[in-house]
Motif scaffolding. Structure first.
Motif, short mmCIF file in Angstrom:
data_model
loop_
_atom_site.label_atom_id
_atom_site.label_comp_id
_atom_site.label_asym_id
_atom_site.label_seq_id
_atom_site.Cartn_x
_atom_site.Cartn_y
_atom_site.Cartn_z
N HIS A 226 9.78 -7.03 27.51
CA HIS A 226 9.59 -7.57 28.85
C HIS A 226 10.91 -8.08 29.44
CE1 HIS A 226 7.64 -9.23 32.33
NE2 HIS A 226 8.28 -10.36 32.12
N ARG A 227 11.70 -8.79 28.64
CA ARG A 227 12.99 -9.28 29.13
C ARG A 227 13.93 -8.13 29.45
NH1 ARG A 227 15.29 -13.72 25.17
NH2 ARG A 227 16.99 -13.69 26.70
N ILE A 228 13.90 -7.07 28.63
CA ILE A 228 14.74 -5.90 28.89
C ILE A 228 14.34 -5.26 30.21
CG2 ILE A 228 15.33 -3.56 28.13
CD1 ILE A 228 15.04 -4.67 25.22
N TRP A 229 13.04 -5.05 30.39
CA TRP A 229 12.54 -4.44 31.62
C TRP A 229 12.92 -5.28 32.83
CZ3 TRP A 229 8.80 -6.60 34.87
CH2 TRP A 229 8.45 -5.81 35.96
N MET B 148 18.34 -21.21 31.40
CA MET B 148 18.21 -19.92 32.05
C MET B 148 19.12 -18.92 31.35
SD MET B 148 18.58 -19.24 36.06
CE MET B 148 18.58 -17.64 36.72
N SER B 149 18.59 -17.79 31.01
CA SER B 149 19.37 -16.79 30.30
C SER B 149 20.11 -15.88 31.28
CB SER B 149 18.46 -15.96 29.39
OG SER B 149 17.46 -15.33 30.14
N THR B 150 21.13 -15.23 30.76
CA THR B 150 21.91 -14.29 31.57
C THR B 150 21.30 -12.89 31.46
OG1 THR B 150 23.38 -13.65 29.78
CG2 THR B 150 24.00 -15.61 31.08
N LEU B 151 21.70 -12.03 32.35
CA LEU B 151 21.22 -10.64 32.27
C LEU B 151 21.63 -9.99 30.95
CD1 LEU B 151 21.81 -9.28 35.89
CD2 LEU B 151 19.64 -9.76 34.76
N LEU B 152 22.83 -10.29 30.49
CA LEU B 152 23.29 -9.73 29.22
C LEU B 152 22.40 -10.21 28.07
CD1 LEU B 152 25.26 -7.97 27.65
CD2 LEU B 152 26.77 -9.97 27.49
N GLU B 153 22.07 -11.48 28.06
CA GLU B 153 21.19 -12.01 27.01
C GLU B 153 19.82 -11.36 27.09
OE1 GLU B 153 23.04 -16.51 26.55
OE2 GLU B 153 21.43 -16.15 28.01
N ASP B 154 19.31 -11.18 28.30
CA ASP B 154 17.98 -10.57 28.47
C ASP B 154 17.96 -9.12 28.03
OD1 ASP B 154 16.89 -12.91 29.41
OD2 ASP B 154 17.07 -12.37 31.53
N ILE B 155 18.94 -8.34 28.47
CA ILE B 155 18.89 -6.91 28.18
C ILE B 155 19.17 -6.61 26.70
CG2 ILE B 155 21.29 -6.27 28.71
CD1 ILE B 155 20.01 -3.83 30.27
N THR B 156 19.81 -7.53 26.00
CA THR B 156 20.08 -7.33 24.57
C THR B 156 19.16 -8.16 23.69
OG1 THR B 156 21.81 -9.03 24.58
CG2 THR B 156 22.52 -6.74 24.94
#
Length: 69
Positions: free
Chosen positions: A14-17, A1-9
């Protein structure tokens, strides 16, 4: 499971959104502080990503998340 920081960067629109929606609902001050410490990195890595959107451009979700941080 990824973190919010990993997703937004991630560079993936789609992951950023999805992460911006999660940040909008996030109430944990410690988690918000951790993300806020990475604000320059987040801004740099999201500045040129085309985020799309139908009725409301997804960039607006990103702008809200960045203001919240």
């Amino acid at each position: 499971m990824s973190t919010l920081l990993e997703d937004i960067t991630s560079g993936d629109a789609h992951r950023i959104w999805a992460s911006t929606c999660a940040i909008a609902q996030l109430r944990d001050a410690r988690e918000l502080d951790v993300l806020a410490a990475h604000l320059p990195e987040i801004e740099k890595k999201t500045s040129r990503i085309e985020l799309g959107g139908a009725l409301l451009p997804n960039r607006e979700h990103l702008k809200f998340a960045l203001r919240k941080l």
